[in-house]
Design a protein around this motif. Structure first.
Motif, PDB file in Angstrom:
ATOM      1  N   TRP A 189       0.859  -1.169   0.000  1.00 18.49           N
ATOM      2  CA  TRP A 189       0.000   0.000   0.000  1.00 18.49           C
ATOM      3  C   TRP A 189       0.900   1.224   0.000  1.00 18.49           C
ATOM      4  O   TRP A 189       1.896   1.257   0.719  1.00 18.49           O
ATOM      5  CB  TRP A 189      -0.874   0.041   1.250  1.00 18.49           C
ATOM      6  N   PHE A 244      -4.692   5.597   0.808  1.00 16.82           N
ATOM      7  CA  PHE A 244      -3.701   4.597   0.441  1.00 16.82           C
ATOM      8  C   PHE A 244      -4.240   3.797  -0.741  1.00 16.82           C
ATOM      9  O   PHE A 244      -5.403   3.400  -0.740  1.00 16.82           O
ATOM     10  CB  PHE A 244      -3.437   3.628   1.587  1.00 16.82           C
ATOM     11  N   CYS A 245      -3.397   3.540  -1.735  1.00 17.66           N
ATOM     12  CA  CYS A 245      -3.785   2.714  -2.876  1.00 17.66           C
ATOM     13  C   CYS A 245      -2.799   1.566  -3.042  1.00 17.66           C
ATOM     14  O   CYS A 245      -1.644   1.647  -2.600  1.00 17.66           O
ATOM     15  CB  CYS A 245      -3.818   3.539  -4.167  1.00 17.66           C
ATOM     16  N   GLY A 246      -3.261   0.508  -3.712  1.00 18.46           N
ATOM     17  CA  GLY A 246      -2.392  -0.633  -3.979  1.00 18.46           C
ATOM     18  C   GLY A 246      -2.776  -1.319  -5.274  1.00 18.46           C
ATOM     19  O   GLY A 246      -3.935  -1.306  -5.675  1.00 18.46           O
ATOM     20  N   PRO A 248      -2.351  -5.370  -3.190  1.00 22.95           N
ATOM     21  CA  PRO A 248      -1.752  -5.264  -1.860  1.00 22.95           C
ATOM     22  C   PRO A 248      -1.908  -6.526  -1.022  1.00 22.95           C
ATOM     23  O   PRO A 248      -3.028  -6.968  -0.747  1.00 22.95           O
ATOM     24  CB  PRO A 248      -2.488  -4.077  -1.234  1.00 22.95           C
TER      25      PRO A 248
END
Length: 348
Positions: free
Chosen positions: A37, A144-146, A149
């Motif tokens: 993340w 938060f980005c993934g 993840p």
């Protein structure tokens, strides 16, 4: 990568090949950073526009994404599902998403809407014609980005809220003036390693040592993270409603530091550029009515430069034929040991 002994009293540190070998570097990018993340921005930054294109880890993974503020916030691909043309290069306001190459149009949630020239195509559209949706976490003001993840960051974020139930995260505001970006000629992990132990503090940070009670300095291991606690030598500098805590230093695998103080928080995002070059994003978020202290021996601008000098010297030393691998200090370097065990887990 060598296996790190789970017993810190017996373990050697990472072999220097970890920092110098090109294939190991790319293995880290593929197995750790692509599964991570990344903190992208805060929700205040999306107030004026609803389309926010960015690249996820631009110098290593370099995945084009878009944050979209509609009824809620989403993270979708910035690549058209037809011929891979980028959809946006700049922040803007749009009611839908239209590719400039062939006019394919999508709804703001990324679902397919219309495509000129495809009237007689069989089995069209399918789910593959939608824009890919990436995973997103909103924690307080932070997004938060993934990509895919696999590193669970919630144990660290939950720990912050449990320890600071009355902290005014809603009153944090980004301060561009005291934020900064640095490029250093060093491996990204060396910066994280320096952060993860307070062992060096009395030797490197003379000003900070005066502000904290070093004898009370402690390290707590968390799933996919580390917390270091420094108590204050001065009650006036302690975080409100805590047991005289000067700072809580949180690290989240692989490259995020969230540092919480009485005046607000600072964030360090450590981005690999290549195996011997790193970008450090230093973000300042003071609370309303507070300011980040500056131009003091103990202030973050000074501490940051002291840390960078140390890391650059380690980078030079890691190339030495004479250096092999040191041992861990069980008292002071268990956060560093934990970091290496986690890297080992994902690489093996």
């Amino acid at each position: 990568m060598n296996n790190i002994n789970p017993d810190i009293n017996q373990s050697l540190m990472l072999n220097k090949k970890f920092y110098l070998d090109e294939s190991t570097y790319f293995s880290i990018i593929n197995n750790v950073f692509k599964n991570s993340w990344q903190l992208i921005t805060d929700t205040n930054s999306l107030n004026k526009k609803n389309i926010y294109p960015f690249n996820f880890l631009p110098d290593s993974v370099n995945e084009p994404m878009i944050l979209i503020k509609d009824n809620n916030i989403k993270c979708i691909s910035n690549v058209c599902s037809h011929r891979a043309h980028l959809l946006f290069n700049n922040h803007c306001n749009k009611k839908n998403i239209r590719c400039k190459y062939h006019g394919r149009t999508f709804n703001l949630d990324g679902t397919f809407k219309y495509a000129p020239g495809f009237d007689n195509v069989n089995n069209f559209p399918t789910k593959n014609d939608d824009l890919f949706n990436f995973k997103l976490i909103k924690w307080n003001k932070f997004l938060f980005c993934g990509i895919n993840p696999k590193i669970n960051i919630m144990p660290v974020l939950n720990d912050i809220e449990l320890r600071l139930p009355s902290y005014k995260f809603s009153n944090l505001n980004y301060d561009k003036k005291f934020s900064n970006t640095y490029i250093i000629d060093a491996h990204w992990a060396l910066y994280c390693e320096n952060y993860l132990e307070g062992f060096h503090v009395p030797f490197v940070h003379k000003g900070l040592t005066q502000d904290i009670d070093y004898d009370s300095y402690s390290t707590i291991l968390i799933e996919n993270g580390v917390l270091q606690i420094a108590k204050s030598s001065n009650d006036n500098e302690a975080i409100n409603n805590t047991n005289n805590i000067y700072a809580l230093y949180y690290w989240i695998l692989p490259n995020l530091m969230i540092n919480i103080y009485k005046w607000g928080i600072s964030i360090n995002i450590i981005e690999p550029i290549n195996k011997s070059k790193t970008r450090i994003k230093f973000l300042s978020y003071p609370l309303i009515g507070e300011n980040q202290p500056t131009n003091l021996d103990s202030s973050l601008d000074n501490v940051e430069l002291e840390d960078q000098e140390v890391v650059l010297n380690v980078q030079k030393g890691i190339n030495s034929n004479a250096y092999k691998a040191g041992r861990y200090s069980p008292k002071y370097e268990k956060g560093l040991h934990h970091f290496h065990i986690l890297l080992n887990k994902f690489l093996n």
